[in-house]
Design an enzyme around this catalytic site. Structure first.
Site, short mmCIF file in Angstrom:
data_model
loop_
_atom_site.label_atom_id
_atom_site.label_comp_id
_atom_site.label_asym_id
_atom_site.label_seq_id
_atom_site.Cartn_x
_atom_site.Cartn_y
_atom_site.Cartn_z
N ASP A 50 36.34 -42.73 6.75
CA ASP A 50 35.53 -43.45 7.73
C ASP A 50 34.37 -44.10 6.96
O ASP A 50 33.97 -43.61 5.91
CB ASP A 50 34.99 -42.43 8.75
CG ASP A 50 34.31 -43.07 9.95
OD1 ASP A 50 34.99 -43.23 10.98
OD2 ASP A 50 33.11 -43.39 9.85
N HIS A 99 31.36 -44.06 7.62
CA HIS A 99 30.18 -43.20 7.68
C HIS A 99 30.44 -41.86 6.99
O HIS A 99 31.57 -41.34 7.08
CB HIS A 99 29.79 -42.97 9.15
CG HIS A 99 29.55 -44.24 9.90
ND1 HIS A 99 30.47 -44.76 10.79
CD2 HIS A 99 28.51 -45.12 9.84
CE1 HIS A 99 30.00 -45.91 11.26
NE2 HIS A 99 28.83 -46.15 10.71
N HIS A 157 30.96 -36.06 12.67
CA HIS A 157 29.50 -35.94 12.72
C HIS A 157 29.01 -34.71 13.49
O HIS A 157 27.80 -34.50 13.59
CB HIS A 157 28.87 -37.19 13.34
CG HIS A 157 29.16 -38.45 12.58
ND1 HIS A 157 28.98 -38.55 11.23
CD2 HIS A 157 29.63 -39.66 13.00
CE1 HIS A 157 29.33 -39.79 10.83
NE2 HIS A 157 29.72 -40.46 11.89
N ASP A 193 36.56 -48.30 10.55
CA ASP A 193 35.27 -48.99 10.46
C ASP A 193 34.82 -49.46 9.07
O ASP A 193 33.78 -50.12 8.98
CB ASP A 193 34.17 -48.20 11.19
CG ASP A 193 34.12 -46.73 10.84
OD1 ASP A 193 34.77 -46.32 9.87
OD2 ASP A 193 33.40 -45.97 11.55
ZN LIG Z 1 32.40 -44.13 11.48
#
Ligand SMILES: [Zn+2]
Length: 290
Positions: A149, A151, A113, A225
């Site tokens: 992931d 995200h 990120h 996750d």
């Molecule tokens: Zn994540």
């Protein structure tokens, strides 16, 4: 197979959904395996991806309240050093993977990120992006990033948006953080509650497209996750499904005779031992298929 790890990753960030002790707990699952201790990434290496203004803010502690809110980590010199060390870990793993036997594990990393000019979502630096730039400097130009992931890999996609040498593949939960998802080379946004079978089908379809890029090195963000009991994820993968996911990525790289650099990325299961078990399964699969 090289395993890279440092006890320096386990910093105290107070009560937080991000369990920094997971790195030590995963390492303890492989107590009989030797590990390589990384050196911190140099500020010059970090500047291959990040702006000098942003690096100065981190180095000097000149973060604004908005910077800290976006990063979602309290600033401290110790925090900055721990993550600089973690970037060094991914660089070390990448260098090792380029030598035989072609695969390396970093018990850390996957900080996807982070953007050039700011950090987000527990990611002050983008370790995989920095390591990819270091490899490019050494003539390893064509790189693929497989980001599984839960995200979207927003920082990574943004960093390599205009670099056709780097294939960024992210498969993630569509309706989740980050709201703004800069376009990667291949983005697969999954519906809430996606189960093992549909997930693995989508991965099976995507991996040949990644390999068709003819990368010289593959980075894998093996986030824990997408797990069904994750606090920050909304997919429904089981532990067995996640293990099969890892196996697919590892086998695809191995069958193509490509160096594979595995990083852990996120993991926020309600029970910390689940996150540790999922990350450990990734490492077990890599070790057993070496
Ligand atoms: Zn994540």
């Amino acid at each position: 197979m090289t395993i890279v790890y440092s006890p320096g990753y386990g910093i105290d960030i107070g009560p937080h959904v991000f369990p920094t002790q997971k790195y030590r707990l995963v390492r303890e699952c492989f107590a009989d395996q030797p590990t390589v201790d990384p050196e911190p990434a140099t500020w010059d290496q970090l500047a291959l991806v990040h702006t000098h203004e942003y690096l100065d803010k981190l180095r000097l502690g000149a973060m604004t309240a908005e910077d800290v809110r976006q990063l979602e980590l309290p600033w401290s010199a110790e925090m900055v050093e721990a993550f600089r060390l973690m970037v060094g870990g991914t660089i070390t793993a990448a260098e090792s993977a380029l030598r035989k036997p072609h695969s390396a594990i970093h018990i850390g990393g996957g900080l996807h990120h982070a953007f050039p000019n700011h950090g987000e979502g527990f990611c002050p630096f983008n370790d995989v992006a920095v390591a990819a730039r270091v490899l490019q400097q050494r003539g390893v130009e064509r790189i693929a990033i497989v980001d599984l992931d839960v995200h979207h890999g927003n920082g990574t996609a943004f960093i390599f948006e205009s670099d056709p040498r780097v294939f960024t593949f992210s498969m993630h939960q569509q309706h989740n953080y980050p709201m703004w998802k800069p376009r990667g080379t291949l983005d697969v946004g999954l519906a809430d509650g996606t189960h093992d079978a549909r997930y693995l089908e989508a991965l099976e379809r995507a991996l040949p497209r990644v390999l068709a890029h003819h990368p010289q090195c593959v980075f894998y963000l093996a986030g824990a996750d997408p797990y069904e009991d994750d606090q920050l994820g909304g997919l429904k993968l089981t532990k067995e499904g996640l293990r099969r996911r890892d196996r697919m990525v590892i086998d695809a790289a191995r069958d193509a005779n490509l160096p594979l650099v595995i990083t852990l990325a996120g993991g926020y299961a309600r029970r910390l031992e689940d996150t540790v078990a999922i990350h450990s399964a990734t490492i077990e699969e890599a070790l057993s298929r070496a």
